[in-house]
Design a protein around this motif. Structure first.
Motif, PDB file in Angstrom:
ATOM      1  N   THR A  45      -5.097  42.198  40.813  1.00  0.00           N
ATOM      2  CA  THR A  45      -4.090  42.591  41.516  1.00  0.00           C
ATOM      3  C   THR A  45      -3.220  43.547  40.493  1.00  0.00           C
ATOM      4  N   VAL A  46      -2.517  44.568  41.205  1.00  0.00           N
ATOM      5  CA  VAL A  46      -1.662  45.448  40.662  1.00  0.00           C
ATOM      6  C   VAL A  46      -0.342  45.071  40.514  1.00  0.00           C
ATOM      7  N   PRO A  47       0.196  44.633  39.544  1.00  0.00           N
ATOM      8  CA  PRO A  47       1.819  44.108  39.455  1.00  0.00           C
ATOM      9  C   PRO A  47       2.789  45.067  39.482  1.00  0.00           C
ATOM     10  N   PRO A  48       3.898  44.631  40.249  1.00  0.00           N
ATOM     11  CA  PRO A  48       4.929  45.585  40.398  1.00  0.00           C
ATOM     12  C   PRO A  48       5.894  45.817  38.813  1.00  0.00           C
ATOM     13  N   GLY A  85     -10.983  33.229  47.932  1.00  0.00           N
ATOM     14  CA  GLY A  85     -12.055  32.727  48.798  1.00  0.00           C
ATOM     15  C   GLY A  85     -12.550  33.547  50.088  1.00  0.00           C
ATOM     16  N   GLY A  86     -11.520  34.255  50.629  1.00  0.00           N
ATOM     17  CA  GLY A  86     -11.541  34.807  51.808  1.00  0.00           C
ATOM     18  C   GLY A  86     -12.079  36.417  51.813  1.00  0.00           C
ATOM     19  N   THR A  87     -12.310  36.981  52.630  1.00  0.00           N
ATOM     20  CA  THR A  87     -12.820  38.223  52.738  1.00  0.00           C
ATOM     21  C   THR A  87     -12.255  39.227  51.890  1.00  0.00           C
ATOM     22  N   THR A  88     -10.756  39.228  51.854  1.00  0.00           N
ATOM     23  CA  THR A  88      -9.935  39.944  51.189  1.00  0.00           C
ATOM     24  C   THR A  88     -10.201  39.904  49.625  1.00  0.00           C
ATOM     25  N   TRP A  89     -10.076  38.537  49.208  1.00  0.00           N
ATOM     26  CA  TRP A  89     -10.506  38.114  47.877  1.00  0.00           C
ATOM     27  C   TRP A  89     -11.871  38.448  47.615  1.00  0.00           C
ATOM     28  N   GLN A  90     -13.156  38.554  48.330  1.00  0.00           N
ATOM     29  CA  GLN A  90     -14.271  38.986  48.078  1.00  0.00           C
ATOM     30  C   GLN A  90     -14.052  40.273  47.994  1.00  0.00           C
ATOM     31  N   ARG A  91     -13.593  41.378  48.402  1.00  0.00           N
ATOM     32  CA  ARG A  91     -13.408  42.815  48.248  1.00  0.00           C
ATOM     33  C   ARG A  91     -12.606  42.987  46.888  1.00  0.00           C
ATOM     34  N   ARG A  92     -11.634  42.311  46.596  1.00  0.00           N
ATOM     35  CA  ARG A  92     -10.999  42.166  45.146  1.00  0.00           C
ATOM     36  C   ARG A  92     -12.093  42.027  43.864  1.00  0.00           C
ATOM     37  N   LEU A  93     -12.776  41.062  44.372  1.00  0.00           N
ATOM     38  CA  LEU A  93     -13.738  40.529  43.385  1.00  0.00           C
ATOM     39  C   LEU A  93     -14.939  41.395  43.023  1.00  0.00           C
TER      40      LEU A  93
END
Length: 139
Positions: A45-48, A85-93
């Motif tokens: 993630t990109v932090p603020p 664990g979901g699709t958004t997580w998989q895209r980040r990974l």
């Protein structure tokens, strides 16, 4: 690091565990990479901007780990809120350095690890507590 488990195929904690980055962004080379700055869920993630204090001053970190979700705060500022664990997580990974680590972010429970990379680092007043129901940060 948190939610880490050493298994024969991934004996090092960073191969499975999530990490809240806590380096001096102003001087460390990782500070030039948005997902590797202090406050980030490392490489995910990109932090603020603006939550970390300068080197030599204490920061206060809070992690809330629920099944399938992690939240991080630094000095009261939310820095990550991720469902894993979901699709958004998989895209980040898929675009992270962990993409080929089969066990990364897969553990529902695990160890906590504190690390440095050859630079001085200090930890104080570490507290762990089990939260029931929906976990909410203290006010």
């Amino acid at each position: 690091m948190y939610l880490a488990q050493a298994v024969p195929e991934a004996p090092l904690l960073y191969q499975s565990g999530l990490e809240m980055q806590i380096l001096d962004t102003a001087v460390h080379p990782d500070g030039r990479i948005a997902t590797n700055r202090a406050r980030a869920l490392y490489d995910m993630t990109v932090p603020p901007a603006g939550a970390a204090r300068s080197a030599g001053h204490w920061d206060y970190a809070l992690l809330v780990v629920e099944r399938g979700r992690v939240r991080q705060w630094l000095n009261g500022v939310p820095t990550a809120d991720v469902r894993y664990g979901g699709t958004t997580w998989q895209r980040r990974l898929a675009v992270s350095k962990f993409r080929d680590m089969r066990f990364f972010g897969t553990c529902a429970r695990g160890a906590i690890g504190l690390q440095d990379h050859g630079n001085p680092v200090e930890f104080a007043n570490i507290k762990l507590r089990r939260l029931g129901g929906t976990a909410l940060p203290p006010r």
